[in-house]
Scaffold this motif. Structure first.
Motif, PDB file in Angstrom:
ATOM      1  N   ARG A 273       0.833  -1.201   0.000  1.00 52.81           N
ATOM      2  CA  ARG A 273       0.000   0.000   0.000  1.00 52.81           C
ATOM      3  C   ARG A 273       0.864   1.247   0.000  1.00 52.81           C
ATOM      4  O   ARG A 273       0.565   2.225  -0.672  1.00 52.81           O
ATOM      5  CB  ARG A 273      -0.894   0.012   1.236  1.00 52.81           C
TER       6      ARG A 273
ATOM      7  N   THR B 283       3.868   1.571  -1.257  1.00 51.18           N
ATOM      8  CA  THR B 283       4.423   1.813  -2.587  1.00 51.18           C
ATOM      9  C   THR B 283       3.355   2.378  -3.507  1.00 51.18           C
ATOM     10  O   THR B 283       3.603   3.292  -4.301  1.00 51.18           O
ATOM     11  CB  THR B 283       4.984   0.528  -3.237  1.00 51.18           C
ATOM     12  N   GLN B 284       2.130   1.833  -3.355  1.00 48.57           N
ATOM     13  CA  GLN B 284       1.032   2.341  -4.188  1.00 48.57           C
ATOM     14  C   GLN B 284       0.773   3.806  -3.895  1.00 48.57           C
ATOM     15  O   GLN B 284       0.635   4.635  -4.791  1.00 48.57           O
ATOM     16  CB  GLN B 284      -0.218   1.501  -3.900  1.00 48.57           C
ATOM     17  N   TYR B 285       0.733   4.161  -2.626  1.00 52.98           N
ATOM     18  CA  TYR B 285       0.491   5.547  -2.248  1.00 52.98           C
ATOM     19  C   TYR B 285       1.600   6.453  -2.772  1.00 52.98           C
ATOM     20  O   TYR B 285       1.338   7.542  -3.287  1.00 52.98           O
ATOM     21  CB  TYR B 285       0.426   5.686  -0.727  1.00 52.98           C
TER      22      TYR B 285
ATOM     23  N   HIS C  30       3.585   5.949  -5.249  1.00 53.77           N
ATOM     24  CA  HIS C  30       3.456   6.047  -6.703  1.00 53.77           C
ATOM     25  C   HIS C  30       2.379   7.050  -7.070  1.00 53.77           C
ATOM     26  O   HIS C  30       2.566   7.935  -7.919  1.00 53.77           O
ATOM     27  CB  HIS C  30       3.116   4.650  -7.224  1.00 53.77           C
ATOM     28  N   ASP C  31       1.261   6.936  -6.392  1.00 51.46           N
ATOM     29  CA  ASP C  31       0.142   7.837  -6.643  1.00 51.46           C
ATOM     30  C   ASP C  31       0.516   9.280  -6.342  1.00 51.46           C
ATOM     31  O   ASP C  31       0.212  10.203  -7.098  1.00 51.46           O
ATOM     32  CB  ASP C  31      -1.036   7.418  -5.751  1.00 51.46           C
TER      33      ASP C  31
END
Lengths: 474, 475
Positions: free
Chosen positions: A146, A148-150, A152-153
């Motif tokens: 999560r 890394t996703q955040y 990235h976002d």
């Protein structure tokens, strides 16, 4: 042994008296010699010579011995007292220590028990810890992904944000404004050919209406499909139930053992027949009650069937012991099936051989011509036979016809002859009459003459009748 | 200009006792190769024309003869090209210049130019009636609806920039648009007739990633982004019908597909499973797993096996080498692998966002009977599921990661490509691998079917080639 009181020596002992002096002397000497003292009395010719010195020495020694013995005895007594008290003491300590040992054993067991419980606790806690660790790892993994996703976002949004800022700067700086707009040669008509409508409240409500119409259509379609499916499934269930009931019934009639359950089955069968009636109503009537009844009865029947099959299975397995005569034992059953299979095989072989032979029969003419010729010859044979038969038949017919003709001719001739014969007879009689009229009187002859025509007529009638009859028979 | 016909030389197929051999009956013809840029090649909705963009030119050909019928020139390199639904107009969007040009097939001298100005252009598309163009400006500031019939212009504010924020119903009557205001997701339903806002409601998603209408146009499926597994089903009138969430926390939905009868909704997620929801209760009826070891199934595993042609020394003449490059191109065929079989897995990088794991592509066949899925950490394998039995039917294991797979719009037949010079076809009868017989190399990057299902358009980086597939007869 209590010590001898000294005072007892003051009292004259009744060991030696005036009478038994010599025996006493002997006895004393013996005793002294046994104690390794020299004898005190010289034994010479029954003289009682007392050797005073020896005697006194012996007495002194004896007194010493005595004294020593008493001392020893006292010591021994003292020692005995000591040891008995020691023993008593030891007993006491022994029992005390035994009690202590018991107590400590119990304590030990209790501690063992506690240790075991604690160990099991420890194990479970270790497992929990492992699980918790795994859970933690999993959650950490999730958090990491999560994160890394955040990240990235966030980076993406930051880049976009920067681009917006740049564009905004550009727009603020840029002098000429690029207006947006559309250039078109000419406007085209709508694809469905209709004119564009203004937006009014009416159109809005129309849109709402159309939307609800679409939804309703969809619901209707779906409901219809579900109804159809429902009816199908109900039909299938009913058929299943009927078949199950039928199967159970037929099984029950050949099995003789379920006498008890027969009654209950009959009752359920009755209830089943009751079930059918409400369901015979319109199939769309999907009242819950009917549905429940149907599903319950299906469940019941299925359970019965299942039990029945299970029982059959167990019977098949028990039947090998040869339990009862009514059950066809598995072995017999198998034998039967083997026999039937063999029979089938034999029949098949038979059929096959027959087929082969037939084929052979049909195949032995090696080419078509001979086959055709053979066929023709068969036909010819048949024809010949038939012809022969026809011929015979025709002959017979002819013969028959001829015979008939002859017969009729004969009959006719017979008739004629008879007639002639009658005529002749009549003539003869007439002649006779005429001849005898001269001889006889007129009376009887008149009677006769009356009778004659009668007779002849009668006879003629007879003849005609018999002729007819004869002709008829021919 | 006629097309050359070359029958493919390799159509071998190994069969198991359940599949019939069909290679001998079907022949595949390939057309000549034409240029294209940006993978812009589209067939008109009525199937009669083929439009391709070559740099700033738009070339329209007749599909059957492949002769050029129209040639248009745009003002800049075309980034997006789309046919209108009635096949009368084509729009060409040039994002850098912020321009959209529309061309008419009936009147070649008709022109239309839409300039978005300084606002910029990020995407452009037709409306279903073929008379309005929806332009999304840069930074997703707004969606402008330009009308070709009237002078009216409509603006829609705050559209959401996400994987799929805009969808039209199949009958073209309604449009659903995802919006984001004040950190909340909203969904607007517009009537495409006059762009009247029919419904506007808040969506219960944390961060809406996409929405899609069901084919019957009555249900809107809305899904959250990968940080939360949530699928919401809204009715046409904005009511929430149902919400489905398979699990919490881990990465969630990656792809969603409706079946063509609207009966099933397939949801593919990062946990390598596809869950099928049914349209009556909106609950899961089954889940399809993608394990690395296949055992105990009735499925058939097809493995593509390349066979190098044996080159004898006397064949290596210059003539042969130049004329027949099939010598160097490898032929391949499918072999059936025995179970238990291992599917090759590529472990994804754990530190990267949007990891290459999970079901990224789902497609139902047109008759609803089959579902094809691709699991990103098994990129060389395509899984085909039987929807009647709800079980695995076949796995196709290719030699290279798959780039594209599409179902035939008419029959249950699947075409796929892996970036090499072959095109692969699967149908319930079996599968076949066909070399594209083109001089030079033709690496098939993507493909799509013609609407009649009788031909395939293959796209390489700079070229296209048509492949005519005859319909197989059932054996």
């Amino acid at each position: 042994m209590p010590p001898l009181p000294l005072s007892s020596f003051n009292v004259s002992s009744n060991f030696c008296t005036e009478e038994n002096i010599s025996e006493c002397i002997l006895y004393i000497n013996q005793e002294l010699s046994s104690l390794c003292f020299p004898p005190i009395f010289r034994n010479s010719d029954e003289m009682r010579d007392l050797d005073a010195v020896v005697a006194l020495n012996n007495i002194h020694d004896l007194l010493q011995l005595h004294r020593r013995a008493v001392g020893m005895m006292e010591e021994l007594e003292v020692e005995q007292l000591k040891s008995s008290s020691d023993l008593h003491y030891q007993h006491l300590t022994n029992s005390r220590l035994k009690d202590q040992l018991e107590l400590s054993k119990k304590e030990n067991m209790r501690l063992h028990e506690r240790e075991r419980q604690l160990e099991t606790n420890l194990k479970t806690l270790q497992n929990c810890l492992k699980d918790a660790k795994e859970e933690v790892q999993r959650l950490q993994g999730i958090i990491a992904s999560r994160a890394t996703q955040y990240n990235h976002d966030i980076k993406r949004r930051e880049r976009e944000h920067n681009r917006v800022k740049e564009r905004l700067n550009q727009l603020l700086i840029a002098k000429k404004e690029n207006k947006q707009g559309m250039e078109v040669l000419n406007y085209v008509g709508r694809s469905d050919g209709r004119r564009c409508l203004w937006k009014t409240g009416k159109t809005e409500s129309r849109h709402e209406g159309e939307m609800y119409k679409t939804l309703l259509n969809e619901f209707d379609n779906r409901q219809r499909e579900l109804m159809v499916e429902n009816i199908e499934l109900k039909k299938v269930l009913q058929q299943m139930k009927r078949e199950m009931v039928g199967v159970l019934n037929s099984k029950k009639t050949c099995q003789k053992e379920e006498k008890q359950s027969n009654n209950t089955d009959q009752s359920t069968l009755q209830t089943n027949s009751d079930d059918d009636e409400p369901l015979k109503g319109p199939p769309e009537m999907s009242c819950d009650h009917a549905r429940e009844k149907l599903t319950n009865s299906i469940r019941q029947q299925w359970r019965k069937l299942k039990h029945h099959v299970e029982r059959l299975d167990s019977q098949a397995s028990m039947g090998q012991d040869g339990d009862s005569e009514e059950i066809i034992s598995k072995q017999l059953h198998e034998e039967e099936t083997e026999r039937l299979k063999l029979e089938i095989q034999q029949c098949k072989e038979f059929i096959q051989t027959q087929q082969q032979l037939l084929q052979q029969q049909l195949n032995t003419p090696c080419d078509e011509e001979t086959a055709a010729v053979l066929n023709d010859s068969y036909m010819l044979e048949e024809k010949e036979r038939l012809k022969e038969e026809w011929r015979v038949f025709e002959e017979q017919r002819k013969n028959f016809d001829m015979e008939r003709r002859n017969f009729t001719e004969a009959a006719i001739r017979l008739g004629h002859e008879r007639k002639c014969f009658e005529d002749d007879r009549a003539m003869w009689l007439k002649h006779q009459f005429l001849n005898t009229t001269f001889a006889d009187q007129m009376k009887p002859q008149s009677r006769r003459t009356d009778e004659f025509p009668k007779h002849s007529g009668h006879e003629e009638k007879l003849i005609s009748i018999s002729e007819e009859r004869h002709l008829e028979t021919i | 200009m006629s097309y050359l016909t070359k029958t493919s030389s390799d159509q071998s197929l190994r069969y198991s006792k359940r599949f019939a051999v069909y290679s001998s009956s079907s022949t595949m013809n390939f057309s000549e190769v034409f240029k294209q840029s940006n993978q812009l090649c589209k067939v008109s909705p009525d199937g009669k024309y083929l439009a391709t963009c070559v740099q700033y030119r738009l070339v329209v050909r007749d599909f059957n003869t492949l002769q050029i019928v129209h040639l248009y020139t745009c003002l800049d390199q075309v980034m997006h090209m789309e046919w209108s639904s009635d096949s009368l107009f084509i729009l060409c969007a040039m994002y850098k210049r912020g321009l959209v040009q529309v061309w008419s097939l009936e009147q070649p001298d008709w022109h239309c130019k839409i300039d978005e100005g300084s606002i910029g252009l990020v995407s452009s598309r037709w409306s279903p009636d073929g008379r309005h163009i929806l332009n999304t400006t840069e930074f997703n500031l707004r969606v402008t609806v330009w009308s070709l019939c009237t002078k009216s212009v409509s603006y829609i504010k705050y559209p959401k920039a996400c994987q799929k924020g805009l969808d039209f119903t199949a009958d073209g009557r309604y449009m659903a648009l995802a919006e984001r205001r004040e950190c909340k997701d909203y969904i607007s339903v517009f009537v495409c007739d006059d762009w009247h806002l029919l419904r506007h409601f808040e969506s219960e998603t944390q961060d809406l990633a996409g929405l899609e209408w069901s084919p019957n146009g009555c249900v809107l499926a809305v899904w959250d982004n990968c940080l939360e597994y949530k699928v919401l089903l809204y009715s046409l009138d904005g009511r929430l019908l149902s919400s489905y969430s398979a699990y919490e926390w881990s990465l969630g939905i990656k792809s969603v597909a409706w079946s063509s009868s609207s009966q099933f909704l397939a949801v593919g997620s990062y946990d390598e499973k596809v869950r099928i929801l049914n349209h009556i209760t909106w609950k899961k009826i089954t889940e399809f797993e993608h394990p690395a070891t296949i055992m105990n199934t009735k499925a058939v595993v097809f493995k593509e096996v390349e066979k190098r042609p044996v080159v004898g020394s006397e064949d290596l003449s210059i003539h042969q080498l130049t004329m027949d490059n099939l010598l160097f191109s490898t032929q391949s065929k499918y072999e059936i692998k025995q179970l238990p079989a291992q599917v090759p897995v590529i472990k994804p990088d754990a530190d990267r966002a949007n990891p290459k794991i999970g079901i990224s592509a789902l497609a139902f066949s047109s008759d609803n009977r089959y579902l094809a899925t691709k699991n990103d950490n098994m990129p060389q394998s395509l899984w085909v599921w039987d929807m009647q039995r709800l079980s695995l039917l076949a796995i196709l294991e290719q030699t290279a990661p798959m780039r594209c797979f599409v179902w035939d719009p008419r029959r249950p037949r699947l075409a796929l490509c892996t970036g090499n010079n072959k095109v692969y076809l699967w149908s319930p009868a079996g599968c076949v691998s066909v070399n594209v017989p083109v001089e030079g190399s033709f690496q098939v990057q993507s493909l799509f079917w013609h609407c009649s299902g009788s031909s395939l358009v293959l796209l390489s980086k700079e070229h296209i080639c048509l492949c005519y597939v005859e319909a197989e007869e059932e054996k």
